[in-house]
Scaffold this motif. Structure first.
Motif, PDB file in Angstrom:
ATOM      1  N   SER A 122      23.271  36.683  17.874  1.00 50.69           N
ATOM      2  CA  SER A 122      23.433  37.796  18.811  1.00 50.69           C
ATOM      3  C   SER A 122      23.404  37.372  20.284  1.00 50.69           C
ATOM      4  N   ASN A 123      24.315  36.467  20.621  1.00 48.91           N
ATOM      5  CA  ASN A 123      24.581  36.188  22.040  1.00 48.91           C
ATOM      6  C   ASN A 123      26.094  36.059  22.227  1.00 48.91           C
ATOM      7  N   ASP A 124      26.558  36.201  23.453  1.00 47.83           N
ATOM      8  CA  ASP A 124      27.997  36.123  23.727  1.00 47.83           C
ATOM      9  C   ASP A 124      28.232  35.381  25.033  1.00 47.83           C
ATOM     10  N   GLU A 125      29.372  35.626  25.665  1.00 44.67           N
ATOM     11  CA  GLU A 125      29.717  34.916  26.899  1.00 44.67           C
ATOM     12  C   GLU A 125      28.681  35.108  28.004  1.00 44.67           C
ATOM     13  N   THR A 126      27.916  36.186  27.948  1.00 44.34           N
ATOM     14  CA  THR A 126      26.927  36.472  28.996  1.00 44.34           C
ATOM     15  C   THR A 126      25.609  35.744  28.767  1.00 44.34           C
ATOM     16  N   GLY A 127      25.476  35.066  27.631  1.00 42.83           N
ATOM     17  CA  GLY A 127      24.244  34.348  27.329  1.00 42.83           C
ATOM     18  C   GLY A 127      23.337  35.124  26.384  1.00 42.83           C
ATOM     19  N   ILE A 128      22.049  34.818  26.449  1.00 38.57           N
ATOM     20  CA  ILE A 128      21.056  35.468  25.584  1.00 38.57           C
ATOM     21  C   ILE A 128      20.280  36.480  26.426  1.00 38.57           C
ATOM     22  N   SER A 129      20.459  37.735  26.114  1.00 38.00           N
ATOM     23  CA  SER A 129      19.784  38.779  26.875  1.00 38.00           C
ATOM     24  C   SER A 129      18.347  38.956  26.392  1.00 38.00           C
TER      25      SER A 129
END
Length: 302
Positions: free
Chosen positions: A143-150
């Motif tokens: 559960s992470n994407d181009e924005t990183g790990i929230s």
């Protein structure tokens, strides 16, 4: 909501009404310099030893990783998978961040494996999901994407939902997507545990998918790690987590998982717990008999 995986001869089913699935973590050269050197030199003796030891300790599956810098990862991963399948009968999680390595691993595998992993990044989704579909595998979605790990669990859940939906668009059924909520080090991220528990619960109740994690991440940088990992896993299981990549050889971790299975009602009649603790029960009974005899003699004498 059951994820079915298989080797040539054995099937493992991951699900919330099933005993927790342990995926052995030790066949991974990251942080293990000797193992990395041996695998790069075409020596798989330690791989065999680790595979057998983990299965004997209770692993239901094995994670196989060949991430060695400057080495031919696709070739090493494929050979490691073949060797592990020759000495154990459990299903395998094929673990790589390199798409070519995943492809070679899938080609070498006999059965229905778990692919570890795909993130919510567009490029990654379009590279990995067609492979998963082609080989009829299941996949871990991180559960992470181009924005990183929230650090916002709602954002991480939204990424998980996106991965499940995109997998279904590729013809991969919902039950063949297992979400990894991403466990952060609790020593650095104060509410890392709460974040994971919240995401896991939503994956269970809203997405209707199984969950997995790299459990040892939670204790990174802290002393006396096994009890932290064990209690984290027991709490995660209570919130609905159904599998984890962890070390079954660590007694405290294995025991924590078994206790959680008992308390969640997934160890029918507590039979797995009783069987695991039968030698201890016999030893206690043997020690108690002389004490009972001494007490009986004192009563008779009095």
């Amino acid at each position: 909501m059951e994820t079915i995986l298989s080797s040539k001869t054995k099937t493992v089913i991951i699900g919330p009404e099933r005993p927790f699935t342990i995926i052995g973590e030790r066949i991974n050269p990251t942080g293990r310099k000797l193992l990395a050197r041996e695998m790069a030199a075409d020596n798989y003796d330690r791989v065999i030893k680790d595979a057998v030891a983990q299965v004997e300790a209770g692993a239901h599956m094995l994670d196989v990783n060949a991430g060695i810098p400057l080495a031919d990862e696709p070739a090493i991963l494929a050979k490691a998978i073949q060797i592990v399948q020759s000495v154990t009968d459990v299903p395998i999680s094929i673990d790589s961040s390199i798409v070519a390595a995943l492809e070679r691993g899938l080609e070498a595998y006999e059965g229905k494996p778990l692919v570890n992993s795909v993130t919510g990044e567009e490029e990654r989704l379009e590279a990995v999901l067609p492979l998963v579909k082609k080989h009829g595998a299941a996949v871990i979605g991180i559960s992470n994407d181009e924005t990183g790990i929230s650090e916002d669990p709602d954002v991480r859940f939204a990424v998980a939902k996106k991965i499940v939906e995109r997998a279904m668009d590729h013809g991969i059924p919902r039950e063949d997507v297992i979400i990894d909520p991403l466990v952060m080090p609790i020593g650095a991220v104060r509410y890392a545990g709460r974040q994971v528990f919240q995401i896991v619960h939503r994956c269970l109740t809203e997405l209707k998918v199984n969950t997995c994690c790299g459990a040892s991440n939670v204790s990174f940088g802290l002393p006396n790690r096994p009890p932290l990992n064990a209690h984290f896993l027991a709490m995660a299981i209570s919130h609905g987590m159904t599998s984890a990549i962890t070390n079954p050889i660590e007694h405290e971790i294995k025991q924590g998982i078994m206790v959680a299975d008992v308390m969640m009602g997934n160890d029918e009649n507590c039979m797995a717990w009783i069987q695991a603790n039968r030698p201890q029960m016999k030893a206690s009974t043997k020690e108690e008999r002389p004490r009972r005899e001494r007490r009986r003699r004192r009563r008779d004498a009095g």
